[in-house]
Enzyme design. Structure first.
Site, PDB file in Angstrom:
ATOM      1  NE  ARG A 224     -10.338   1.511  -1.969  1.00 43.11           N
ATOM      2  CZ  ARG A 224     -10.317   0.466  -2.795  1.00 43.11           C
ATOM      3  NH1 ARG A 224      -9.337   0.330  -3.677  1.00 43.11           N
ATOM      4  NH2 ARG A 224     -11.273  -0.432  -2.754  1.00 43.11           N
TER       5      ARG A 224
ATOM      6  CD1 TRP B 173      -7.185  -4.565   6.744  1.00 42.71           C
ATOM      7  CD2 TRP B 173      -6.085  -2.900   7.762  1.00 42.71           C
ATOM      8  NE1 TRP B 173      -7.690  -4.448   8.009  1.00 42.71           N
ATOM      9  CE2 TRP B 173      -7.030  -3.446   8.663  1.00 42.71           C
ATOM     10  CE3 TRP B 173      -5.264  -1.859   8.194  1.00 42.71           C
ATOM     11  CZ2 TRP B 173      -7.186  -2.944   9.951  1.00 42.71           C
ATOM     12  CZ3 TRP B 173      -5.422  -1.373   9.476  1.00 42.71           C
ATOM     13  CH2 TRP B 173      -6.371  -1.921  10.335  1.00 42.71           C
TER      14      TRP B 173
ATOM     15  N   GLY C  35      -0.023  -6.469   5.778  1.00 47.62           N
ATOM     16  CA  GLY C  35       0.417  -6.371   7.168  1.00 47.62           C
ATOM     17  C   GLY C  35      -0.655  -5.866   8.119  1.00 47.62           C
TER      18      GLY C  35
ATOM     19  CD  GLU D 100       6.426  -1.760   6.225  1.00 48.15           C
ATOM     20  OE1 GLU D 100       6.383  -1.706   7.476  1.00 48.15           O
ATOM     21  OE2 GLU D 100       5.934  -2.714   5.577  1.00 48.15           O
TER      22      GLU D 100
ATOM     23  CG  ASP E 229      -8.071  -0.330  -7.206  1.00 46.45           C
ATOM     24  OD1 ASP E 229      -6.906   0.085  -7.101  1.00 46.45           O
ATOM     25  OD2 ASP E 229      -8.683  -0.907  -6.286  1.00 46.45           O
TER      26      ASP E 229
HETATM   27  C1  FMN Z   1      -1.267   4.463  -4.286  1.00 43.31           C
HETATM   28  C2  FMN Z   1      -1.362   3.114  -3.670  1.00 43.31           C
HETATM   29  C3  FMN Z   1      -2.556   2.695  -3.107  1.00 43.31           C
HETATM   30  C4  FMN Z   1      -2.664   1.436  -2.516  1.00 43.31           C
HETATM   31  N1  FMN Z   1      -3.851   1.055  -1.956  1.00 43.31           N
HETATM   32  C5  FMN Z   1      -3.945  -0.142  -1.339  1.00 43.31           C
HETATM   33  C6  FMN Z   1      -5.148  -0.516  -0.690  1.00 43.31           C
HETATM   34  O1  FMN Z   1      -6.143   0.207  -0.689  1.00 43.31           O
HETATM   35  N2  FMN Z   1      -5.185  -1.725  -0.058  1.00 43.31           N
HETATM   36  C7  FMN Z   1      -4.105  -2.562  -0.027  1.00 43.31           C
HETATM   37  O2  FMN Z   1      -4.188  -3.628   0.586  1.00 43.31           O
HETATM   38  N3  FMN Z   1      -2.945  -2.238  -0.653  1.00 43.31           N
HETATM   39  C8  FMN Z   1      -2.846  -1.040  -1.297  1.00 43.31           C
HETATM   40  N4  FMN Z   1      -1.679  -0.682  -1.911  1.00 43.31           N
HETATM   41  C9  FMN Z   1      -0.555  -1.649  -1.939  1.00 43.31           C
HETATM   42  C10 FMN Z   1       0.161  -1.722  -0.620  1.00 43.31           C
HETATM   43  O3  FMN Z   1       0.516  -0.454  -0.155  1.00 43.31           O
HETATM   44  C11 FMN Z   1       1.412  -2.587  -0.783  1.00 43.31           C
HETATM   45  O4  FMN Z   1       0.986  -3.895  -1.098  1.00 43.31           O
HETATM   46  C12 FMN Z   1       2.295  -2.616   0.441  1.00 43.31           C
HETATM   47  O5  FMN Z   1       3.465  -3.335   0.144  1.00 43.31           O
HETATM   48  C13 FMN Z   1       1.612  -3.232   1.619  1.00 43.31           C
HETATM   49  O6  FMN Z   1       2.499  -3.239   2.709  1.00 43.31           O
HETATM   50  P1  FMN Z   1       2.363  -4.342   3.857  1.00 43.31           P
HETATM   51  O7  FMN Z   1       2.975  -5.591   3.296  1.00 43.31           O
HETATM   52  O8  FMN Z   1       3.121  -3.755   4.993  1.00 43.31           O
HETATM   53  O9  FMN Z   1       0.921  -4.510   4.138  1.00 43.31           O
HETATM   54  C14 FMN Z   1      -1.549   0.578  -2.507  1.00 43.31           C
HETATM   55  C15 FMN Z   1      -0.350   0.993  -3.073  1.00 43.31           C
HETATM   56  C16 FMN Z   1      -0.249   2.245  -3.646  1.00 43.31           C
HETATM   57  C17 FMN Z   1       1.060   2.662  -4.245  1.00 43.31           C
HETATM   58 MN    MN Z   2       4.837  -4.441   5.952  1.00 38.16          MN
END
Ligand code: FMN
Ligand code: MN
Length: 483
Positions: A173, A186, A191, A232, A281
């Site tokens: 977000r 993040w 990632g 991804e 959240d």
């Molecule tokens: C609607 C939604 C909002 C999200 N918001 C966040 C966020 O603000 N921060 C975060 O770290 N993960 C958030 N996530 C979870 C990550 O998108 C998820 O852990 C994802 O696998 C991260 O990918 P990565 O491993 O490439 O970082 C959210 C997921 C969804 C479905």
């Molecule tokens: Mn990833």
């Protein structure tokens, strides 16, 4: 498959899965309140298109993934288990026994080609290029009364490892601070955060591109718990059954999905932090404010008539539960590559993913349930699992009531509960420290003499096959006359 969000929305419309809201509704609390109510209706309610968000002429789409049926539609499958089956086939290569066998494998081989993205020069997401673009022009929601501001809730955040150039996409977000800057939420385990860690070590500005509203498979892929270093876009290409088209950004050295509605180009600076939050959240509670990096906007590009795709989170169940269900099914066959004894797993909605996971196993040796707990606590984002319940293979983990019954009857609290400590989800509020706390596993499998249990295990009550058959026949007849 859907080439873009517009095609997906048209399909939802045609299948009567979309409610168009023509009355003016404000992006300030009201759109979220409507969506929350719809999400709580049986089955998750329809997808929503707010055609006249107060003060904007860009429509707002939400809850597009907010039911089992629509998640399947988004990913082009009849059931998520069909999809799991395809992944199983693809990841279990067989040596063809002859020519005919080899030909049969062609469709599978073709899907491997779809994993690689392709670069194009002409992109819908760049129909309009606005180097002076402002975030104030977008109908970004303020979701809940105590939120720190407006948040972009479903962005696809593209970064590259500054050293290796390896790409990551995550959904994180973004809190709008002003027309040209946002928070970049993040969390430390994700990632994007790892790429930023490298950028800070090198003391280098890191370009970040954000895509809003590409096709539904790609939108899902950005939420998926892909192992670090795996793109991804590969998952998206596989799910779409077509390669993802990328286009070069205008102001930064990044590529973005050509079919997106809106692109935000920008960067984060090493060392810069700003207060982010509070935010209502997906735990159902407000996350505490904390310091996060800042995204600086350099350019907005968009379609001539963009749609703003977003989501809202809050008290479960909400749209994110269904996105998580897709991951539950897609990643099961992959987890089984290293843990083949896993029969099924399930994340109940009320457990908001990290609080509770139910796993059934083909128990093969003493202590097996604990091996599974330890494996999960060491496996990608499963490390966040605060409570893991392990049951035998004959227990249906999709049936939460059955699991509650089995746990109650099968566990001896002092003997069968396993505690450990380690990293916990950044959203964890109950641990003494942020991101570090304890976890619990419950071994609710039948205990064996080799595990020290020497009393007889009770037999589950089931009638005979013959009596069951008779019951089917009798009840069928009675039921027909009774209705
Ligand atoms: C609607 C939604 C909002 C999200 N918001 C966040 C966020 O603000 N921060 C975060 O770290 N993960 C958030 N996530 C979870 C990550 O998108 C998820 O852990 C994802 O696998 C991260 O990918 P990565 O491993 O490439 O970082 C959210 C997921 C969804 C479905
Ligand atoms: Mn990833």
């Amino acid at each position: 498959m859907f080439n873009d969000l517009n095609e997906f929305i048209a399909a939802l419309d045609e299948k009567r899965e979309l409610a168009r809201i023509t009355d003016p509704v404000s992006p300030d609390l009201e759109i979220c309140a409507v969506t929350d109510r719809v999400s709580k209706s049986p089955g998750g309610g329809p997808a929503l298109l707010f055609e006249r968000p107060t003060g904007f002429d860009i429509p707002v789409a939400l809850n597009l993934f907010g039911s089992m049926k629509r998640v399947c539609l988004a990913l082009g499958v009849r059931t998520l288990n069909d999809l799991a089956g395809e992944i199983e086939t693809l990841t279990t290569p067989k040596i063809p026994a002859g020519m005919i066998d080899a030909l049969k494998m062609l469709p599978t081989v073709n899907r491997l080609r779809d994993l690689m993205p392709r670069t194009v020069t002409d992109a819908p997401c760049q129909e309009v290029v606005r180097r002076d673009g402002s975030l104030e022009e977008l109908p970004i929601l303020k979701c809940w009364p105590e939120d720190g501001g407006r948040y972009i809730t479903l962005p696809l955040v593209f970064t590259k490892d500054p050293e290796t150039g390896v790409r990551n996409i995550g959904t994180y977000r973004m809190q709008v601070y002003d027309a040209r800057s946002t928070g970049m939420h993040w969390q430390r385990h994700k990632g994007g955060a790892q790429h930023y860690r490298v950028a800070e070590r090198l003391n280098r500005r890191m370009p970040v591109a954000v895509a809003l509203g590409p096709d539904p498979a790609l939108t899902y892929a950005a939420t998926a718990p892909m192992p670090e270093g795996l793109d991804e876009l590969m998952l998206a290409g596989f799910l779409r059954r077509d390669r993802v088209d990328l286009v070069k950004c205008v102001t930064i050295d990044m590529e973005v999905p050509a079919n997106a509605q809106i692109i935000l180009e920008g960067y984060v600076e090493p060392g810069e932090r700003r207060r982010e939050g509070p935010f209502g959240d997906h735990t159902g509670f407000y996350s505490h404010p904390d310091d996060y990096p800042v995204f600086h906007l350099t350019c907005i590009t968009h379609r001539k008539r963009p749609i703003y795709l977003t989501t809202v989170v809050g008290v479960p169940p909400m749209e994110d539960y269904y996105l998580g269900l897709a991951s539950e099914r897609i990643f099961l066959p992959l987890i089984r590559k290293t843990l083949p004894e896993i029969v099924d797993m399930h994340f109940p909605a009320a457990g908001i993913f990290h609080n509770l996971v139910l796993v059934s196993i083909d128990k093969r040796y003493p202590g097996h349930a604990r091996k599974i707990m330890n494996a999960f606590w060491g496996l990608g984002q499963l490390m966040f699992s605060k409570t893991i319940i392990v049951v035998d293979r004959d227990v249906d983990v999709q049936n939460e009531a059955e699991v509650a019954w089995i746990v109650g009857t099968h566990y001896d609290p002092e003997r069968d509960v396993q505690f450990t400590r380690g990293p916990v989800d950044d959203l964890e509020d109950a641990s003494d420290l942020a991101a570090y706390g304890s976890k619990m596993g419950i071994d609710a499998t039948r205990k064996w003499p080799s595990e020290g249990f020497t009393r007889p295990w009770p037999t589950r009550i089931v009638t005979s096959a013959a009596a069951a058959e008779k019951a089917d026949a009798v009840w069928e007849k009675v039921r027909r006359g009774w209705k």
